[in-house]
Design an enzyme around this catalytic site. Structure first.
Site, short mmCIF file in Angstrom:
data_model
loop_
_atom_site.label_atom_id
_atom_site.label_comp_id
_atom_site.label_asym_id
_atom_site.label_seq_id
_atom_site.Cartn_x
_atom_site.Cartn_y
_atom_site.Cartn_z
N SER A 107 0.86 -1.19 0.00
CA SER A 107 0.00 0.00 0.00
C SER A 107 0.89 1.24 0.00
CB SER A 107 -0.85 -0.02 1.28
OG SER A 107 -1.44 1.23 1.55
N TYR A 122 -3.58 -0.09 9.86
CA TYR A 122 -3.37 -0.50 8.46
C TYR A 122 -1.94 -0.17 8.02
CZ TYR A 122 -4.64 -0.67 3.41
OH TYR A 122 -4.72 -0.94 2.07
C1 GCO Z 1 -7.06 5.19 3.00
C2 GCO Z 1 -7.16 4.22 1.84
C3 GCO Z 1 -5.84 3.54 1.58
C4 GCO Z 1 -5.90 2.71 0.33
C5 GCO Z 1 -4.60 2.18 -0.19
C6 GCO Z 1 -3.55 3.23 -0.39
O1 GCO Z 1 -7.98 5.26 3.77
O2 GCO Z 1 -6.06 5.90 3.04
O3 GCO Z 1 -8.18 3.28 2.01
O4 GCO Z 1 -5.35 2.95 2.70
O5 GCO Z 1 -6.81 1.69 0.46
O6 GCO Z 1 -4.11 1.08 0.52
O7 GCO Z 1 -2.43 2.67 -0.97
#
Ligand code: GCO
Ligand code: CA
Length: 263
Positions: free
Chosen positions: A147, A160
């Site tokens: 990501s 995340y």
């Molecule tokens: C967020 C997005 C991201 C994307 C992606 C970016 O809320 O910033 O959902 O996390 O999904 O992974 O590369």
């Protein structure tokens, strides 16, 4: 000869979380390059069946397996079934993932752990059990879906980012340990794509929608189909000496600090 390098005919690719979104877009790319796609999801058999119809309507050979990538017993069972019913897994794409958007100081520990479990621990679990066959056959491709958050922070996505940053290092460590078996482990780092995951922050008038378009040198959200090329490259002979990299498909986000909104 050069196009042959990208030919995936006869290969079997397991793509986790491939009933929709980026996983499906990458799986379709691999399928159109000739691979048989093992489709995985965990929400319902119906969703898998619907996805299989979609793949087949595009001429792709696809077989579905419902299992939870965070549950090691289910993973072992599914991989055994896939290997006896479909064949050896040549390509593994660890794509299944979740996101929770909450300020860190308000986030429940259980939610933080769940994100780490799905986004970081499950690529380890699935790879651990798929790689054994790859080691035995001295050949394999593992692609971990990273990501922008493998490199950058953003408000509310701390768990995340921790998972995706970890997944980048897990990718490097898999390359470190498995490259000698002729297994290439790499990552794909999607920028901001138009999917259901980003739907809540992509709506017209949402400040984030405008922010992303301004923040991306290509000045738009990515089309999921734009990921197929990187997926095919990292799944094919064309990448046989490429180990431990993350290919960022991001319209240039990581190349720049960004610009004021009036420029
Ligand atoms: C967020 C997005 C991201 C994307 C992606 C970016 O809320 O910033 O959902 O996390 O999904 O992974 O590369
Ligand atoms: Ca499209």
């Amino acid at each position: 000869m050069s196009i042959e390098l990208f030919n995936l005919s006869g290969k079997i690719a397991l793509v986790t979380g491939s009933t929709h979104g980026l996983g499906m877009a990458m799986a379709k790319g691999l399928g159109k390059a000739g691979a048989t796609i093992v489709v995985n999801g965990n929400s319902s058999q119906q969703k898998i069946d619907d996805a299989i119809k979609l793949y087949e309507s595009e001429g792709i050979k696809a077989i579905g397996y419902k299992f939870n990538v965070t549950d090691e017993a289910q993973v072992i069972d599914a991989i055994n079934k896939i290997q006896s019913e479909v064949g050896p897994i040549d390509i593994l794409v660890n794509n299944a993932g979740i996101i929770k958007r909450t300020p860190l100081e308000e986030m429940e520990v259980a939610d933080f752990k769940q994100v780490i479990d799905v986004d970081l621990v499950s690529p380890f679990i699935v790879s651990k059990h798929v790689v054994k066959g790859m080691i035995a056959r001295k050949q394999g491709k593992i692609i971990n879906i990273c990501s922008m958050m493998s490199e950058l922070g953003r408000n509310t996505v701390g768990a995340y980012a921790a998972a995706k940053g970890g997944l980048k290092m897990l990718t490097q460590n898999m390359a470190t340990e498995w490259a000698k078996h002729n297994i290439q482990t790499n990552g794909i780092g999607p920028g901001y794509f138009a999917t259901s995951q980003t739907a809540p922050i992509r709506v017209d008038g949402h400040p984030f929608n405008e922010f992303i378009i301004n923040r991306t040198p290509a000045a738009k959200w990515g089309d999921p189909d734009d990921l197929a090329g990187a997926a095919i490259f990292l799944a094919s002979r064309a990448s046989d000496f490429v180990n431990g990299h993350v290919v960022y498909v991001d319209g240039g986000i990581l190349a720049t600090i960004g610009k004021p909104s009036n420029e």
